[in-house]
Motif scaffolding. Structure first.
Motif, short mmCIF file in Angstrom:
data_model
loop_
_atom_site.label_atom_id
_atom_site.label_comp_id
_atom_site.label_asym_id
_atom_site.label_seq_id
_atom_site.Cartn_x
_atom_site.Cartn_y
_atom_site.Cartn_z
N PRO A 1 -5.83 -5.38 -5.46
CA PRO A 1 -4.61 -4.76 -4.93
C PRO A 1 -3.93 -3.89 -6.00
CG PRO A 1 -4.71 -7.04 -4.28
CD PRO A 1 -5.82 -6.85 -5.27
N LEU A 2 -3.47 -2.74 -5.59
CA LEU A 2 -2.81 -1.79 -6.49
C LEU A 2 -1.46 -1.40 -5.89
CD1 LEU A 2 -3.01 0.18 -8.96
CD2 LEU A 2 -4.02 1.85 -7.38
N VAL A 3 -0.41 -1.51 -6.69
CA VAL A 3 0.93 -1.12 -6.25
C VAL A 3 1.34 0.13 -7.02
CG1 VAL A 3 3.32 -1.84 -5.95
CG2 VAL A 3 1.49 -3.55 -5.84
N LEU A 4 1.55 1.22 -6.30
CA LEU A 4 1.92 2.48 -6.95
C LEU A 4 3.38 2.45 -7.36
CD1 LEU A 4 -0.03 4.98 -4.67
CD2 LEU A 4 -0.80 3.75 -6.70
N SER A 5 3.81 3.43 -8.12
CA SER A 5 5.15 3.39 -8.72
C SER A 5 6.27 3.42 -7.69
CB SER A 5 5.32 4.55 -9.70
OG SER A 5 5.31 5.79 -9.03
N ASP A 6 5.99 3.94 -6.48
CA ASP A 6 7.03 3.97 -5.44
C ASP A 6 6.96 2.76 -4.51
OD1 ASP A 6 4.77 4.48 -3.95
OD2 ASP A 6 5.54 6.29 -2.98
N GLY A 7 6.11 1.78 -4.86
CA GLY A 7 5.99 0.58 -4.05
C GLY A 7 4.88 0.61 -3.02
N THR A 8 4.19 1.74 -2.88
CA THR A 8 3.07 1.81 -1.94
C THR A 8 2.00 0.81 -2.33
OG1 THR A 8 3.44 4.17 -1.49
CG2 THR A 8 1.24 3.31 -1.03
N ARG A 9 1.56 -0.01 -1.36
CA ARG A 9 0.54 -1.03 -1.62
C ARG A 9 -0.81 -0.53 -1.12
NH1 ARG A 9 2.65 -5.70 -3.34
NH2 ARG A 9 0.64 -6.73 -3.00
N THR A 10 -1.82 -0.61 -1.99
CA THR A 10 -3.16 -0.17 -1.65
C THR A 10 -4.13 -0.97 -2.50
OG1 THR A 10 -4.61 1.78 -1.55
CG2 THR A 10 -2.97 1.76 -3.30
N THR A 11 -5.32 -0.46 -2.72
CA THR A 11 -6.27 -1.07 -3.65
C THR A 11 -6.77 0.01 -4.59
OG1 THR A 11 -8.23 -0.63 -2.29
CG2 THR A 11 -7.03 -2.69 -1.86
N VAL A 12 -7.45 -0.40 -5.66
CA VAL A 12 -8.01 0.59 -6.58
C VAL A 12 -8.96 1.51 -5.83
CG1 VAL A 12 -9.46 0.92 -8.61
CG2 VAL A 12 -7.74 -0.89 -8.60
N ALA A 13 -9.83 0.93 -5.01
CA ALA A 13 -10.83 1.73 -4.29
C ALA A 13 -10.19 2.67 -3.27
CB ALA A 13 -11.83 0.80 -3.60
N ASP A 14 -9.16 2.22 -2.58
CA ASP A 14 -8.54 3.03 -1.52
C ASP A 14 -7.45 3.95 -2.03
OD1 ASP A 14 -10.16 1.80 0.36
OD2 ASP A 14 -8.69 0.22 0.79
N GLY A 15 -6.84 3.61 -3.17
CA GLY A 15 -5.70 4.38 -3.65
C GLY A 15 -5.99 5.39 -4.73
N CYS A 16 -7.18 5.30 -5.35
CA CYS A 16 -7.55 6.22 -6.43
C CYS A 16 -8.72 7.08 -5.96
CB CYS A 16 -7.93 5.44 -7.69
SG CYS A 16 -6.61 4.39 -8.33
N HIS A 17 -8.47 8.35 -5.77
CA HIS A 17 -9.47 9.25 -5.18
C HIS A 17 -9.95 10.28 -6.20
CE1 HIS A 17 -8.09 7.85 -1.19
NE2 HIS A 17 -6.89 7.90 -1.74
N HIS A 18 -11.27 10.38 -6.34
CA HIS A 18 -11.82 11.48 -7.14
C HIS A 18 -11.63 12.77 -6.35
CE1 HIS A 18 -14.85 14.11 -9.06
NE2 HIS A 18 -14.52 13.42 -10.15
N VAL A 19 -11.45 13.88 -7.06
CA VAL A 19 -11.15 15.15 -6.40
C VAL A 19 -12.22 15.55 -5.38
CG1 VAL A 19 -9.72 16.07 -8.26
CG2 VAL A 19 -12.20 16.40 -8.35
N ASN A 20 -13.46 15.15 -5.62
CA ASN A 20 -14.54 15.53 -4.70
C ASN A 20 -14.53 14.73 -3.40
OD1 ASN A 20 -15.57 17.47 -6.46
ND2 ASN A 20 -16.91 16.00 -7.49
N ASP A 21 -13.82 13.59 -3.41
CA ASP A 21 -13.83 12.72 -2.23
C ASP A 21 -12.47 12.64 -1.54
OD1 ASP A 21 -16.49 11.96 -2.92
OD2 ASP A 21 -15.68 10.54 -4.39
N PHE A 22 -11.51 13.42 -1.99
CA PHE A 22 -10.14 13.29 -1.49
C PHE A 22 -9.98 13.87 -0.09
CE2 PHE A 22 -5.83 15.10 -1.02
CZ PHE A 22 -5.12 13.91 -1.01
N GLU A 23 -9.24 13.14 0.75
CA GLU A 23 -8.87 13.61 2.09
C GLU A 23 -7.38 13.38 2.28
OE1 GLU A 23 -11.23 11.75 5.06
OE2 GLU A 23 -13.14 12.51 4.29
N LEU A 24 -6.70 14.32 2.89
CA LEU A 24 -5.26 14.21 3.11
C LEU A 24 -4.94 13.02 4.01
CD1 LEU A 24 -4.16 17.92 3.63
CD2 LEU A 24 -3.35 16.37 1.84
#
Length: 265
Positions: free
Chosen positions: A145-168
């Protein structure tokens, strides 16, 4: 001779002062050793094993990298979730070329309790996180589990996107990769037709962002790695971008291979 500033002694005169120069910080005062000219052309100079707290103490690039990887590893090994810590970029130019941005202080741990739930969380800065993402393909797929600075809860795999794999998605996320081009106040992961993520750096954030990277101009960042946290939108050309108003939300790391290639040209 202790009052001589070792860093302003002319190179031809440095050999003369071997064994006669000490650290100018009164709380440290260690004797400075002599380093010969290195094979890669670095000038001969003085160095010292300064005491902790000495303002002249620096870390090698290898020490910085090792410390940052240890920080993230400590969070992964001892905590159930990881929180993003936005460190304030240094107001002083880094003393090693690979000391930009948002890393620095050790990871911290926090105990969260509530509703029959107890979670041990660890925090880390953006730059150590970027280094870990670069160095560990396994970490990129971690379901921690990964909590971003604004409180958004995600995971490392779902919350950190390489530029080649990013989708809006419209959600706050982390995007990382290499800087391919820059133009005016834009940092781009690709050329216009590739429609890869870009960062538009606001005028007020630009000085701190450049200073944290230890560079003078945005063009100097071409070939570097970057990591940015924010909500991405879409340009008129259909490319994802984030508008950066806070330099604490971006981190940079130079690529040694790129630097070596440029110096050889």
């Amino acid at each position: 001779m202790a009052d001589i500033d070792a860093w302003v002694i002319r190179e031809p005169d440095r050999q003369t002062y071997r064994g006669r120069v000490s650290c100018p910080d009164p709380a440290c005062g260690v004797g400075l050793n002599w380093r010969k000219r290195s094979k890669d052309g670095k000038a001969p100079t003085f160095y010292g094993n300064h005491l902790d707290g000495c303002k002249f103490k620096t870390e090698s690039e290898e020490q910085v990298a090792e410390r940052e990887l240890e920080e993230v590893d400590a969070v992964i090994n001892t905590c159930e979730e990881m929180k993003i810590r936005l460190d304030t970029p240094s107001r002083q130019r880094p003393k090693t070329k690979d000391e930009p941005g948002s890393g620095g202080s050790p990871g911290k741990t926090h105990q969260h309790n509530g509703n029959d739930r107890s979670t041990r969380a660890g925090s880390t800065g953006l730059r150590p996180l970027l280094r870990k993402l670069i160095n560990s393909p396994t970490f990129r797929e971690d379901r921690m589990p990964l909590v971003l600075s604004d409180g958004t809860r995600t995971t490392v795999a779902d919350g950190c996107h390489h530029v080649n794999d990013f989708e809006l998605s419209g959600e706050t996320c982390i995007v990382w990769g290499k800087i391919k081009t820059t133009k005016a106040d834009w940092i781009n992961a690709g050329f216009r037709h590739e429609k890869l993520p870009s960062v538009r750096v606001w005028k007020d954030a630009a000085p701190d962002a450049l200073e944290s990277a230890g560079v003078q101009d945005i063009d100097d960042l071409i070939g570097w790695y970057f990591l940015v946290e924010g909500k991405f939108g879409e340009t008129s050309a259909g490319s994802p971008y984030v508008s950066l108003q806070d330099a604490k939300r971006i981190a940079f790391l130079s690529d040694p291979a790129e630097a070596e290639s440029r110096s050889a040209r």
